[in-house]
Write a protein that holds these residues in place. Sequence first.
Motif, short mmCIF file in Angstrom:
data_model
loop_
_atom_site.label_atom_id
_atom_site.label_comp_id
_atom_site.label_asym_id
_atom_site.label_seq_id
_atom_site.Cartn_x
_atom_site.Cartn_y
_atom_site.Cartn_z
N LEU A 278 0.84 -1.21 0.00
CA LEU A 278 0.00 0.00 0.00
C LEU A 278 0.88 1.26 0.00
O LEU A 278 2.04 1.21 0.42
CB LEU A 278 -0.89 0.02 1.24
CG LEU A 278 -1.94 -1.09 1.35
CD1 LEU A 278 -2.53 -1.13 2.76
CD2 LEU A 278 -3.05 -0.91 0.32
N TRP A 279 0.31 2.39 -0.45
CA TRP A 279 1.01 3.67 -0.40
C TRP A 279 0.75 4.35 0.93
O TRP A 279 -0.37 4.32 1.43
CB TRP A 279 0.56 4.57 -1.55
CG TRP A 279 1.08 4.13 -2.88
CD1 TRP A 279 0.48 3.25 -3.75
CD2 TRP A 279 2.34 4.49 -3.46
NE1 TRP A 279 1.29 3.05 -4.84
CE2 TRP A 279 2.43 3.80 -4.70
CE3 TRP A 279 3.40 5.32 -3.08
CZ2 TRP A 279 3.54 3.93 -5.55
CZ3 TRP A 279 4.49 5.45 -3.92
CH2 TRP A 279 4.56 4.75 -5.14
N ARG A 280 1.82 4.95 1.50
CA ARG A 280 1.66 5.71 2.75
C ARG A 280 1.97 7.16 2.42
O ARG A 280 3.09 7.49 2.01
CB ARG A 280 2.65 5.20 3.81
CG ARG A 280 2.49 3.71 4.05
CD ARG A 280 3.56 3.24 4.99
NE ARG A 280 3.20 3.62 6.34
CZ ARG A 280 2.85 2.75 7.28
NH1 ARG A 280 2.84 1.46 7.03
NH2 ARG A 280 2.54 3.16 8.48
N VAL A 281 0.97 8.01 2.59
CA VAL A 281 1.07 9.40 2.15
C VAL A 281 0.89 10.32 3.35
O VAL A 281 -0.15 10.28 4.02
CB VAL A 281 -0.02 9.69 1.09
CG1 VAL A 281 0.06 11.13 0.60
CG2 VAL A 281 0.11 8.72 -0.09
N LYS A 282 1.91 11.15 3.63
CA LYS A 282 1.82 12.03 4.80
C LYS A 282 1.53 13.46 4.37
O LYS A 282 2.13 13.96 3.40
CB LYS A 282 3.14 12.00 5.58
CG LYS A 282 3.30 10.71 6.33
CD LYS A 282 4.50 10.76 7.25
CE LYS A 282 4.69 9.36 7.84
NZ LYS A 282 6.04 9.05 8.15
#
Length: 420
Positions: free
Chosen positions: A126-130
């Motif tokens: 999954l992508w982790r976007v902050k």
Amino acid sequence: MAQSLDHEEFFSDGCVLVNGPLIVGAGPSGLAVGAGLKQQGVPFVILERANCIASLWQNRTYDRLKLHLPKKFCELPYMPFPENFPEYPTKHQFIDYLESYAKHFEISPRFNECVQSAKYDETCGLWRVKTVTNGDSSSTIEYICRWLVVAAGENAEKVVPEFEGLQEFGGNVMHVCDYKSGEAYRRKNVLVVGCGNSGMEVSLDLFHHNAFPSMVVRSSVHVLPREILGKSTFELAVSMMKWLPVWVVDKILLVAARLILGYIEKYGLKRPRIGPLQLKDTEGKTPVLDIGTLQKIRSGEIKIVPGIKKFSHASVELINGQILEIDSVILATGYCSNVPSWLKENEFFSRDGIPKSAFPNGWKGKAGLYAVGFTRRGLSGASLDAIKVAQDIGKMWKKETKQKNQSVSVLCHRKIQATF
Ligand SMILES: Cc1cc2nc3c(=O)[nH]c(=O)nc-3n(C[C@H](O)[C@H](O)[C@H](O)COP(=O)(O)OP(=O)(O)OC[C@H]3O[C@@H](n4cnc5c(N)ncnc54)[C@H](O)[C@@H]3O)c2cc1C
Ligand SMILES: NC(=O)C1=CN([C@@H]2O[C@H](COP(=O)(O)OP(=O)(O)OC[C@H]3O[C@@H](n4cnc5c(N)ncnc54)[C@H](OP(=O)(O)O)[C@@H]3O)[C@@H](O)[C@H]2O)C=CC1
Ligand SMILES: O=C(O)C(=O)Cc1c[nH]c2ccccc12
């Protein structure tokens, strides 16, 4: 503890699990992807650093700006411009259209959220976007998503070159993205640095406000008439490209430009060695579509000057030794992508923040990564990307939803059987 929201799950530790794709940017590209997804019933989240949609158009363009391509090349998919729009809509008309587009497709971006980093997590796939909210680094959210759509724009950040002595310059210095009108420049000597469409159009706007613009041309530029025999030059070029190789189309455009505009080299506007369309394709440098600046250059009311050597308190020295007294400087020195500053990935995007594969292949990366609006083909390129991205995600979404439903029904079936 998870709280269920419309299409995401919010965890109390500032982590949001997005149901569907996450789109970065609520400009024309992000909105067009959103519209395509909405039509297929795919939920999504759009993050936008500004407090409105299309912030480039609303906050970073000058008052009198008009689209410089005919309207049919600037429409977004699935919703045409209103019939009463002129051939070249004003920026206000374009913004109104984008506002009604967002309303029609019920797109509600999350405003004031700037993406700071995005990384693919191999372990969970999954992508982790902050993000941070409005520059407040204490207020961060982490979004977790299966698909990440980069729609942050080719023109996300201003380019501000360094110039010797600019700190000593006593007048006003601004990038063209902060320029609204020539009102404040009446009877002032203004140095416009750069001769792309921005430099050319702002010089003309300054002239119309009774300022005295001098425009810096440090290398070369292709100037084309906006129309040839009453037909849009851009449209003619697009039609010719269907039958002829790009170098032939370039030759035809340059002959037409010479007949209509004359020999512009004598005013200091040297033409690049490569033709206008080929240059746009290879280096992303947009040819200037003239809206009247050239006539003022010919009459000497807009002056052309060579590159800058250094600035002093109230003047600038040029590379030919000439010294100009100036009151203000407007930097029309271009824009760049900001993707490399936040996307932790170097396979799909190049170091300048544009997909490595050229149009029409630069819209899909690996592991659910997509790009929209990086084709160097303006709004029409963005629309083509958006349609493909929305369809691709839609297809996967339906497949996965079907699989999920099937496994739920298998589970239910087993449970029912077990109770008998
Ligand atoms: C002055 C000017 C005039 C132009 N005229 C034309 C024209 O007439 N015809 C044409 O086809 N093209 C034109 N263009 C090209 C222009 O790029 C497109 O019109 C269009 O704006 C591209 O849309 P976009 O959504 O890809 O990018 P943008 O409009 O730039 O939208 C990107 C959005 O992403 C947001 N964003 C960026 N980084 C982040 C982040 N880290 N986190 C969250 N949000 C972020 C931005 O705030 C912005 O709202 C023009 C460009 C300029 C500068
Ligand atoms: N009406 C419309 O629709 C308009 C559309 N646009 C679009 O917006 C996009 C951006 O255009 P624009 O803002 O003009 O940017 P561009 O990147 O097209 O042009 C930048 C200009 O700045 C010059 N420059 C950069 N650094 C320096 C320096 N150190 N010294 C002197 N000159 C320098 C470049 O010269 P060099 O070539 O030598 O590097 C070039 O002439 C384009 O796609 C354009 O078509 C812009 C305005 C209006
Ligand atoms: O205005 C822009 O930046 C555009 O990208 C529009 C555009 C795409 N290809 C072109 C070729 C010639 C002139 C404008 C454009």
